[in-house]
Design an enzyme around this catalytic site. Structure first.
Site, PDB file in Angstrom:
ATOM      1  N   HIS A 274     -10.505  19.155  14.432  1.00 51.52           N
ATOM      2  CA  HIS A 274     -11.088  20.395  14.939  1.00 51.52           C
ATOM      3  C   HIS A 274     -10.126  21.556  14.677  1.00 51.52           C
ATOM      4  O   HIS A 274      -8.934  21.350  14.426  1.00 51.52           O
ATOM      5  CB  HIS A 274     -11.355  20.252  16.443  1.00 51.52           C
ATOM      6  CG  HIS A 274     -12.221  21.329  17.012  1.00 51.52           C
ATOM      7  ND1 HIS A 274     -13.450  21.674  16.485  1.00 51.52           N
ATOM      8  CD2 HIS A 274     -12.032  22.166  18.085  1.00 51.52           C
ATOM      9  CE1 HIS A 274     -13.981  22.642  17.195  1.00 51.52           C
ATOM     10  NE2 HIS A 274     -13.142  22.973  18.163  1.00 51.52           N
TER      11      HIS A 274
ATOM     12  N   CYS B 166     -16.130  24.158  12.342  1.00 56.17           N
ATOM     13  CA  CYS B 166     -15.076  24.715  13.183  1.00 56.17           C
ATOM     14  C   CYS B 166     -14.102  25.605  12.413  1.00 56.17           C
ATOM     15  O   CYS B 166     -13.717  26.676  12.903  1.00 56.17           O
ATOM     16  CB  CYS B 166     -14.333  23.591  13.895  1.00 56.17           C
ATOM     17  SG  CYS B 166     -13.615  22.344  12.795  1.00 56.17           S
TER      18      CYS B 166
ATOM     19  N   ASP C 128     -12.283  28.905  21.661  1.00 52.30           N
ATOM     20  CA  ASP C 128     -12.948  27.978  20.746  1.00 52.30           C
ATOM     21  C   ASP C 128     -14.305  28.545  20.350  1.00 52.30           C
ATOM     22  O   ASP C 128     -15.293  28.398  21.080  1.00 52.30           O
ATOM     23  CB  ASP C 128     -13.125  26.603  21.398  1.00 52.30           C
ATOM     24  CG  ASP C 128     -13.408  25.528  20.368  1.00 52.30           C
ATOM     25  OD1 ASP C 128     -13.868  25.869  19.268  1.00 52.30           O
ATOM     26  OD2 ASP C 128     -13.161  24.345  20.658  1.00 52.30           O
TER      27      ASP C 128
END
Length: 683
Positions: A480, A436, A496
């Site tokens: 994250h 991430c 995202d």
């Protein structure tokens, strides 16, 4: 040399626990209790300390089995100096938690080599009780509490044995007496727990929080790999009503805006929410009420469900800890969260925030260092200069970047390896391996190179799939990173990139898989469902322990007083209740002692009766003399006529002090002795 000699003197065969001498048995039991108490510390101690401690305890056990002499005080002092030097070498100090616990463990092990008198045993007992407390500096879980409860029982049993110097009382008898003493003291313990003022984090230490958040105020590409494999619980959350889908569970942590080419950092200062920024925040739809139990961390912020506003009916209310909402929507606290927190709040999953038109502060969100990642900057400029994107808005540019990610054969992995100075260049063009933070940081660099204000947001995403005892668990492996970019007319929008490359990570809210231990790995290979059920049961029990015991707060103390009839409880009422209860307990204890002093131990009462009966026969004995000495005095003063009396006294001595002697003797013995004494008096 002393240890080698002890090894040579070891018995060839184990004589059996019941056949050991009293001193050896009690010493081995005490060493076992000390080893059990120290064992949890092995996960935090240096290897040399573990080896030295184990060696000292084994050495002391061998000395007890062989009845060999203890080492000289100079030898013990030498080992202590070596341990202090090693502690200073590994910890760089002799102060602080880690160094202090290391020295305490070594001192405990060394003190067992000086058990020459009861005074030394008392020092070991109190060191043991203090060592029990130090385990809670690392963990306050239910399992830790149960393990230390067993240690306390063992230390109390050893303390009871130290006060029973006569004979060889069974361990079972001493253990039951220790349990009885603990049960008698339990009401006082409960009263102090319920009414003693809650004064800050009991186990928090400056610059050394008991837990960790799994996040940091900064981010480097590759820095979150170890965190992603951490399976510890970050917090628990329970929803009042509907449960949001996994892809909506974003818990906002540090917002990173400044980039020096390698590291992302937050804006300095408190950056409190201004009236203008508050007016730009728009909440849509219905609020979602939730309750969170947050574990201790090293950061001064709360990772709340996005978006939790600073409204009186939505913001978390915490006793003794000030919080405020920053302009970038981080919930800031006045100090690092060094204790477990439990609170309620409300969030609006649908919202808008940020300015609708370009402002000067937004220009800070397009800044990039000029001497880093030149290939990425050039790629972004070429993309921006395409005819179909020359006048495109940020949303269209974002779509083009995501298309590149989908078609570029990027791979989501936990082991992307080490990146160099131009980390974004290496990721974007060469290796295409990351998780991430790699995707988020690279996309922000690309967007900023195209003059789109953007920033990195870190936090947690998703939960365990099933609730445990009504609570959804968010682990450190749920850590994250995602992107926020600014869209004219709308404000900041969430993006995202991980969802483009690894949709399961976001749509299912699954955490990154942790590395299993040996036992868990073996159990999981046999029955993964059993492993999941065992872990869920343990976490449910630990959650109730946290809710009922660890999170018992000042507010609950006041509610307890309200239930007892105090309308508006204050600290004074709490102090009065505690003092009154302690005074009542003291008076009850004094009454018990007054009544108990009229009682006498059956053995002592029997000895007093024997002394009185022998005095009638003109046989002088002292109160402290054992039965065998009294038998000799009977033979000396009564001659052959007192032989039966002497034999009875010797039988009593054997019944009391033999290898498996009894603390009490049969009632029939006194009847026989009294009859023989009466017959001797008539002669």
């Amino acid at each position: 040399m002393a240890l080698t000699s002890s090894l040579r003197l070891l018995p060839s065969a184990w004589p059996g626990w019941r056949h050991l001498p009293r001193d050896s048995r009690d010493t081995l039991f005490q060493l076992a209790v000390i080893g059990w108490t120290i064992l949890p510390h092995f996960a935090h101690l240096a290897p040399w300390c573990i080896a030295l401690t184990a060696l000292m305890l084994l050495w002391r056990a061998q000395l007890a089995l062989t009845n060999a002499p203890l080492p000289s005080r100079w030898a013990v002092a030498g080992v202590l100096m070596i341990a202090a030097a090693l502690t200073l070498w590994t910890e760089r100090t002799l102060f602080g938690k880690e160094a202090g616990v290391t020295m305490l463990v070594v001192l405990m092990a060394l003190k067992t080599l000086e058990l020459r008198a009861r005074r030394d045993a008392m020092v070991v007992f109190f060191l043991g009780f203090f060592l029990v407390l130090t385990n809670f500096l690392y963990s306050q879980s239910l399992l830790t509490a149960l393990a230390m409860l067993l240690s306390v029982w063992g230390l109390l049993t050893a303390l009871v044995l130290a006060h029973m110097p006569v004979g060889k009382p069974p361990l079972r008898q001493a253990g039951l007496l220790a349990v009885r003493a603990a049960v008698l003291g339990a009401p006082l313990m409960v009263a102090l727990f319920l009414l003693f003022p809650r004064i800050g984090p009991l186990w928090g230490m400056p610059h050394d929080a008991a837990g960790k958040t799994g996040l940091s105020g900064t981010m480097q590409m590759g820095a979150m790999a170890a965190i992603a494999n951490d399976d510890e619980i970050a917090f628990r959350i329970r929803f009042d009503g509907r449960v949001p889908p996994p892809e909506a569970m974003y818990f906002r942590g540090p917002v990173l805006t400044r980039f020096d080419g390698r590291e992302w950092t937050r804006q300095p200062g408190s950056n409190a929410m201004t009236p203008r920024l508050r007016s730009e925040l728009q909440l849509l739809g219905q609020p979602l009420r939730y309750e969170m139990t947050l574990e201790a961390s090293r950061l001064a912020l709360l990772p709340l469900l996005e978006l939790t506003p600073d409204r009186i009916d939505a913001a978390p209310q915490l006793d003794g800890l000030s919080t405020w909402l920053r302009g970038d929507l981080q919930w800031q606290t006045e100090r690092p969260v060094a204790e477990r927190l439990r609170f309620q709040a409300s969030a609006w999953l649908l919202h808008r925030h940020g300015p609708r038109q370009m402002t000067l502060p937004l220009r800070e969100h397009v800044a990039l260092p000029p001497d880093h990642n030149p290939r990425t900057l050039q790629w972004a400029a070429d993309l921006r200069n395409r005819p179909n994107l020359a006048q495109a808005d940020p949303r269209t540019l974002v779509a083009a970047v995501l298309k590149h990610l989908r078609e570029g054969e990027y791979l989501y992995t936990l082991e992307p390896g080490t990146y160099g100075k131009h980390a974004v260049d290496e990721f974007w063009f060469d290796r295409k391996l990351g998780f991430c933070e790699h995707f988020a940081a690279s996309v922000v660099v690309v967007l900023r190179a195209m003059d789109v204000p953007s920033r990195v947001v870190t936090g947690y995403q998703g939960t365990d799939p099933s609730p445990v005892d009504g609570y959804y668990i968010v682990r450190q492996s749920n850590a994250h990173a995602w992107v926020e970019y600014w869209q004219p007319g709308e404000g900041w929008l969430r993006l995202d990139p991980t969802a483009t490359v690894s949709p399961n990570r976001i749509m299912r809210g699954t955490s990154l898989p942790p590395r299993q231990g040996l036992v868990a790995d073996a159990l999981g290979s046999v029955s993964p469902q059993l492993l999941a059920r065992v872990r869920s049961a343990l976490e449910a029990a630990n959650n109730r322990w946290n809710q009922w015991v660890m999170n018992y707060s000042r507010g609950q103390q006041f509610r307890l007083l309200q239930s007892l009839g105090v309308a508006s409880p204050t600290w004074q009422d709490l102090a009065i209740a505690l003092i009154s209860l302690l005074c009542a307990g003291s008076l009850a204890g004094a009454g018990w002692a007054l009544w108990d002093r009229h009682r006498q131990d059956p053995w002592q009462r029997l000895q007093r009766r024997i002394q009185q009966r022998l005095a009638q026969l003109q046989v002088p004995v002292q109160p402290h003399e054992p039965p065998r000495t009294r038998a000799a005095r009977v033979r000396e003063h009564l001659g052959p006529s007192g032989e039966e009396l002497a034999l009875q006294l010797e039988a009593l001595d054997r019944a009391r002090y033999a290898q498996r002697g009894r603390p009490n003797v049969a009632h029939g013995w006194w009847k026989r002795f009294a009859a023989l004494a009466a017959a001797s008096g008539r002669r």
